[in-house]
Design a protein around this motif. Structure first.
Motif, short mmCIF file in Angstrom:
data_model
loop_
_atom_site.label_atom_id
_atom_site.label_comp_id
_atom_site.label_asym_id
_atom_site.label_seq_id
_atom_site.Cartn_x
_atom_site.Cartn_y
_atom_site.Cartn_z
N TYR A 35 -9.53 90.42 70.51
CA TYR A 35 -10.26 90.22 71.77
C TYR A 35 -11.24 89.33 71.89
CZ TYR A 35 -8.36 95.19 72.96
OH TYR A 35 -7.72 96.25 73.14
N ALA A 42 -16.71 92.11 79.39
CA ALA A 42 -15.71 93.15 78.69
C ALA A 42 -14.86 92.46 77.77
CB ALA A 42 -14.92 93.93 79.73
N GLN A 106 -7.69 102.67 69.67
CA GLN A 106 -8.18 101.36 68.87
C GLN A 106 -9.27 101.44 68.12
OE1 GLN A 106 -7.48 98.02 71.30
NE2 GLN A 106 -5.74 98.71 72.23
N PHE A 108 -12.16 99.40 66.06
CA PHE A 108 -12.74 98.05 66.20
C PHE A 108 -13.60 97.58 64.94
CE2 PHE A 108 -11.81 96.42 70.23
CZ PHE A 108 -11.50 97.56 70.98
N ASN B 32 -4.57 106.89 79.53
CA ASN B 32 -5.53 107.44 78.61
C ASN B 32 -6.83 106.92 78.71
OD1 ASN B 32 -3.12 108.80 77.18
ND2 ASN B 32 -2.61 106.86 76.41
N PHE B 34 -11.00 106.18 77.53
CA PHE B 34 -11.75 106.13 76.50
C PHE B 34 -13.18 105.68 76.88
CE2 PHE B 34 -8.08 106.07 73.40
CZ PHE B 34 -7.14 105.52 74.32
N TYR B 36 -16.40 103.76 74.82
CA TYR B 36 -16.66 103.47 73.36
C TYR B 36 -18.26 102.88 73.52
CZ TYR B 36 -11.96 102.24 71.63
OH TYR B 36 -10.78 102.45 71.41
N LEU B 44 -18.13 98.13 68.24
CA LEU B 44 -17.52 98.98 68.97
C LEU B 44 -17.25 100.26 68.36
CD1 LEU B 44 -15.52 96.81 71.64
CD2 LEU B 44 -17.16 98.40 72.07
N LEU B 46 -15.75 104.37 69.01
CA LEU B 46 -15.07 105.24 69.99
C LEU B 46 -16.21 106.59 70.07
CD1 LEU B 46 -12.45 106.00 71.54
CD2 LEU B 46 -11.73 107.35 69.58
N LYS B 49 -12.10 110.60 73.76
CA LYS B 49 -11.14 109.90 74.41
C LYS B 49 -10.29 111.32 75.33
CE LYS B 49 -8.94 110.62 69.82
NZ LYS B 49 -8.64 110.11 68.69
N PHE B 51 -6.31 112.07 76.38
CA PHE B 51 -5.10 112.00 76.39
C PHE B 51 -4.39 113.05 77.48
CE2 PHE B 51 -4.35 108.62 73.78
CZ PHE B 51 -5.62 108.37 72.74
N PHE B 90 -19.02 101.18 76.98
CA PHE B 90 -17.82 100.67 77.76
C PHE B 90 -16.84 101.59 77.94
CE2 PHE B 90 -18.29 96.04 77.39
CZ PHE B 90 -19.29 96.11 76.42
N LYS B 94 -6.11 102.77 79.39
CA LYS B 94 -4.58 102.51 78.93
C LYS B 94 -3.59 103.06 79.83
CE LYS B 94 -1.88 102.09 74.83
NZ LYS B 94 -0.67 102.58 75.27
N ASN B 96 -0.39 104.87 80.48
CA ASN B 96 0.51 105.71 79.27
C ASN B 96 1.99 105.56 79.52
OD1 ASN B 96 1.37 107.46 77.51
ND2 ASN B 96 0.46 109.25 78.51
N LEU B 102 -5.21 98.05 76.48
CA LEU B 102 -6.38 98.61 76.84
C LEU B 102 -7.23 97.73 77.59
CD1 LEU B 102 -7.90 101.32 75.87
CD2 LEU B 102 -8.99 99.99 74.29
N PHE B 104 -10.87 97.13 79.66
CA PHE B 104 -12.13 97.51 79.51
C PHE B 104 -12.90 97.34 80.84
CE2 PHE B 104 -13.29 98.61 75.14
CZ PHE B 104 -11.99 98.03 74.45
#
Lengths: 117, 114
Positions: A35, A42, A106, A108, B32, B34, B36, B44, B46, B49, B51, B90, B94, B96, B102, B104
């Protein structure tokens, strides 16, 4: 601890001078992502590898290339950096990218901040 | 194309105040979701999340988020913030379906004053 590692954390290069950023992971994840994140913006996906399959985003400039020699390592090559390429570059991994479930989460790395002089 | 909106770019709170950060997305299918967090100088991480299942998701450090499908929203909440919650947050979404990237939001900078 298993993690995503990026080296170097800070990289300074000159306008037009090729630069390579590296990412390694101990998570044994199938998917690796790069990224670009500019200040107050973002993160923007440049490309990803699903195993050895390279997937470029349509709007990623040709100036950006990537290599994944093995599961653990992935490199971002910027062939001729311009001033507009100064940014934070983030590497991320996920176990999967197709399942639509928890395996898609994910993780990072700390990022590499690139400065172009 | 999928888009994610975070309404507040900067939020300033005093310690012990309650927090709610808004997140809305544009995709109408299954997603999905999230949140962050990026602490100053760090990567970053997590927070939580979603699902499937219970739309109220609990994450680390006392954060929670509620998925409201009818409103395409996934707002982040914390009943009592601490100085250490100062960070950028953030929201990410995503689709599914197969491999989807992903996406942001632009992030919300939270400053908690002691």
């Amino acid at each position: 601890d298993a993690m995503v590692i990026q080296n170097p954390r800070y990289q300074v290069t000159q306008f037009g001078k090729p630069v390579t950023l590296s990412c390694s992971q101990t998570l044994n994840h199938n998917v690796m992502y790069w990224y670009q994140q500019k200040s107050s913006q973002a993160p923007k996906l440049l490309f990803h590898y699903y195993d050895k399959d390279f997937n470029n985003e349509a709007d990623t400039p040709d100036n950006f290339q990537s290599r994944r020699p093995n599961t653990s390592f992935c490199f971002l090559d910027i062939r001729s950096p311009g001033l507009g390429d100064a940014a934070m570059y983030l590497c991320a991994t996920s176990r999967d990218g197709l399942s639509g479930g928890v395996l898609d989460t994910q993780y990072f790395g700390p990022g590499t901040r690139l400065t172009v002089l | 194309a999928q888009s994610v909106s975070q309404h507040n770019h900067h939020v300033i709170l005093s310690e012990a105040a309650s927090l709610e950060l808004g997140c809305n997305y544009s995709y109408g299918g299954t997603v999905n979701l999230f949140w962050y967090v990026q602490y100053p100088g760090q990567h970053l991480q997590l927070l939580l999340k979603y699902f499937s299942g219970d739309p109220l998701v609990k994450g680390i450090k006392g954060f929670e988020a509620e998925f409201i499908k009818s409103k395409f929203s996934f707002n982040l909440r914390k009943p009592s913030v601490q100085w250490s919650d100062t960070a950028e947050y953030f929201c990410a979404v995503k689709e599914n379906t197969g491999f989807q990237k992903l996406v942001f939001g632009t992030g919300t900078r939270l400053l908690v004053s002691p």
